[in-house]
Design an enzyme around this catalytic site. Structure first.
Site, mmCIF file in Angstrom:
data_model
loop_
_atom_site.group_PDB
_atom_site.id
_atom_site.type_symbol
_atom_site.label_atom_id
_atom_site.label_comp_id
_atom_site.label_asym_id
_atom_site.label_seq_id
_atom_site.Cartn_x
_atom_site.Cartn_y
_atom_site.Cartn_z
ATOM 1 N N LYS A 63 32.798 30.104 20.513
ATOM 2 C CA LYS A 63 33.609 28.895 20.737
ATOM 3 C C LYS A 63 32.992 28.049 21.850
ATOM 4 O O LYS A 63 32.169 28.543 22.634
ATOM 5 C CB LYS A 63 35.040 29.301 21.086
ATOM 6 C CG LYS A 63 35.140 30.249 22.278
ATOM 7 C CD LYS A 63 36.504 30.922 22.341
ATOM 8 C CE LYS A 63 36.602 31.797 23.584
ATOM 9 N NZ LYS A 63 37.874 32.527 23.650
ATOM 10 N N TYR A 287 27.525 10.895 49.612
ATOM 11 C CA TYR A 287 28.806 10.195 49.612
ATOM 12 C C TYR A 287 29.716 10.719 50.715
ATOM 13 O O TYR A 287 29.856 11.929 50.899
ATOM 14 C CB TYR A 287 29.509 10.385 48.268
ATOM 15 C CG TYR A 287 28.927 9.579 47.140
ATOM 16 C CD1 TYR A 287 28.871 8.187 47.206
ATOM 17 C CD2 TYR A 287 28.442 10.196 46.004
ATOM 18 C CE1 TYR A 287 28.347 7.444 46.155
ATOM 19 C CE2 TYR A 287 27.924 9.468 44.949
ATOM 20 C CZ TYR A 287 27.875 8.084 45.037
ATOM 21 O OH TYR A 287 27.357 7.353 44.006
HETATM 22 C C1 LIG Z 1 37.532 33.725 24.120
HETATM 23 C C2 LIG Z 1 38.166 34.899 23.458
HETATM 24 C C3 LIG Z 1 37.449 36.088 23.321
HETATM 25 C C4 LIG Z 1 36.121 36.339 24.002
HETATM 26 O O1 LIG Z 1 36.409 36.673 25.350
HETATM 27 P P1 LIG Z 1 35.277 36.994 26.426
HETATM 28 O O2 LIG Z 1 36.066 37.341 27.654
HETATM 29 O O3 LIG Z 1 34.472 35.757 26.580
HETATM 30 O O4 LIG Z 1 34.473 38.131 25.928
HETATM 31 C C5 LIG Z 1 38.030 37.100 22.571
HETATM 32 N N1 LIG Z 1 39.274 36.933 22.011
HETATM 33 C C6 LIG Z 1 39.997 35.823 22.172
HETATM 34 C C7 LIG Z 1 41.339 35.722 21.539
HETATM 35 C C8 LIG Z 1 39.470 34.759 22.900
HETATM 36 O O5 LIG Z 1 40.218 33.658 23.066
#
Ligand SMILES: *Cc1c(COP(=O)(O)O)cnc(C)c1O
Length: 392
Positions: A63, A287
């Site tokens: 993702k 800045y």
């Molecule tokens: C993002 C996510 C994962 C992966 O988690 P990591 O901590 O990055 O390994 C697994 N399951 C769900 C439901 C997630 O939202």
């Protein structure tokens, strides 16, 4: 051999070598992605998973553009490593991934957007059913012969997505709500897998086992289970399931924050020095003049900033590396530029490259400096980097 990221969604790990975009490379920060390390990390997690559960499969969460790395780079490397199950957050991400991986199992964690069930059929995507309305939407298409199996998400303590206790009771009381839905997996997600001693881990694990058994019994199906994220793969039998869903650790993040990182670093980030100047004692930098020189200071300005994901919250706390030395960032992080005190590093000159991420200065180092998590460091990685793929 290194080459730049291809524009077309072809497999960059096996593509013919290309020359870097040489004209603009000299003023652009470079994110190097080691596909061999990425593949090795998936295999390491898969071995960890199968040590607890010999028949288990290990998927990959890709993702958010594979946590900022570039899904067109990461997905083919994970496929080559042996991964056969991919998770996206959104339907759009899954449709884009389908173009990269024409025949591979893909599931969408965020569920079915209203009215989009047919898109899942068209692209052969597995929906995660998070709500009873999701169930009703999927039921409407589930009898079609080409309907993919679904994952049913049971909330066991996250209170984020997934059926809650009342929904689950309603489903068990009336399993006909499933209609023709084929449940491939029951899934849940740990709230504190990165803290091995957290009591919630055992509580969620046993609640998931109990609910899974009840649902399987009432609906007359025998779905598999999907439980572990990266950190949970290191919790042993409590997080055992048929399909793990690691993300962070694949990309080099430490899934065991209290212990040394078992994963290989995947990323190397460096930016070129655009200008060197000397400022007198008392002069300020950047800045709002948040840093003033305590002595005559040599300042190096490099081509990377918060538009690239170097969080502004890390201003005056960030470090970089050059030739084995650690260099202090000074002044505000600005959009496209960072400034460093290189008074004691005369070898650094215009055109030198300062390193922000390597095997010593890690994702977690940057996270600590920005007072955030390594996940946010990764997903903030900007689109402007010249992404250089080290192929498998
Ligand atoms: C993002 C996510 C994962 C992966 O988690 P990591 O901590 O990055 O390994 C697994 N399951 C769900 C439901 C997630 O939202």
């Amino acid at each position: 051999m290194r080459w730049s990221r291809p524009i077309a969604p072809i497999n960059p790990c096996f593509a013919a070598p290309r020359e870097p975009r040489s004209v603009i490379a000299a003023d652009t920060a470079t994110l190097r992605i080691d596909c061999t390390a990425l593949a090795a990390n998936w295999q390491r997690l898969d071995a960890e998973n199968r040590q607890t559960t010999p028949h288990a499969a290990t998927g990959a969460a890709v993702k958010a553009n594979a946590y900022g790395i570039g899904v067109d780079i990461a997905a083919p490397a994970l496929l080559a490593a042996g991964c056969r199950h991919f998770f996206t957050a959104t339907l759009d991400e899954a449709v884009a991934l389908r173009a990269l991986l024409p025949n591979i199992w893909i599931a969408v964690l965020n569920g079915i957007p209203r009215g989009a069930a047919r898109e899942f059929l068209a692209h052969r995507l597995h929906p995660v059913l998070n709500t009873l309305p999701d169930l009703a939407d999927w039921q409407a298409v589930a009898a079609k012969p080409n309907a993919p199996g679904a994952l049913l998400h049971l909330d066991t303590g996250m209170a984020r997505l997934g059926l809650d206790a009342d929904d689950i009771a309603a489903l068990i009381a009336n399993p006909a709500q499933l209609g023709a839905i084929k449940l491939d997996y029951l899934m849940s997600h740990f709230a504190a897998a990165d803290i091995p001693d957290a009591p919630s881990n055992a509580a969620q694990s046993s609640l998931f086992a109990a609910l899974s058994a009840q649902i399987a019994k009432s609906c007359g199906q025998t779905p598999k289970t999907s439980l572990a994220n990266s950190a949970a793969l290191f919790l042993g039998p409590r997080a055992a399931s048929d399909l793990a869903r690691p993300g962070y650790a694949l990309y080099g993040g430490n899934p065991t924050p209290a212990a040394p990182n078992p994963m290989r670093p995947v990323l190397h980030l460096a930016a070129p020095v655009l200008q060197i100047r000397e400022i007198p004692r008392g002069a300020s930098v950047g800045y709002n003049a948040t840093w003033s020189a305590p002595r005559r200071t040599r300042v190096a300005t490099i081509a990377i900033g918060y538009a690239d994901g170097i969080l502004r919250a890390a201003s005056n706390r960030l470090t970089a590396r050059h030739g084995g030395a650690t260099i202090q960032q000074i002044g505000r992080v600005s959009m496209d530029l960072l400034t460093f005190d290189v008074t004691d590093h005369p070898a650094i000159e215009r055109g030198s490259r300062l390193t922000l991420l390597d095997e010593v200065q890690t994702i977690e180092t940057l996270a600590e400096q920005a007072n955030t998590s390594g996940y946010e460091i990764l997903t903030s990685l900007g689109p402007r980097y010249r992404r250089v793929v080290e192929p498998l």
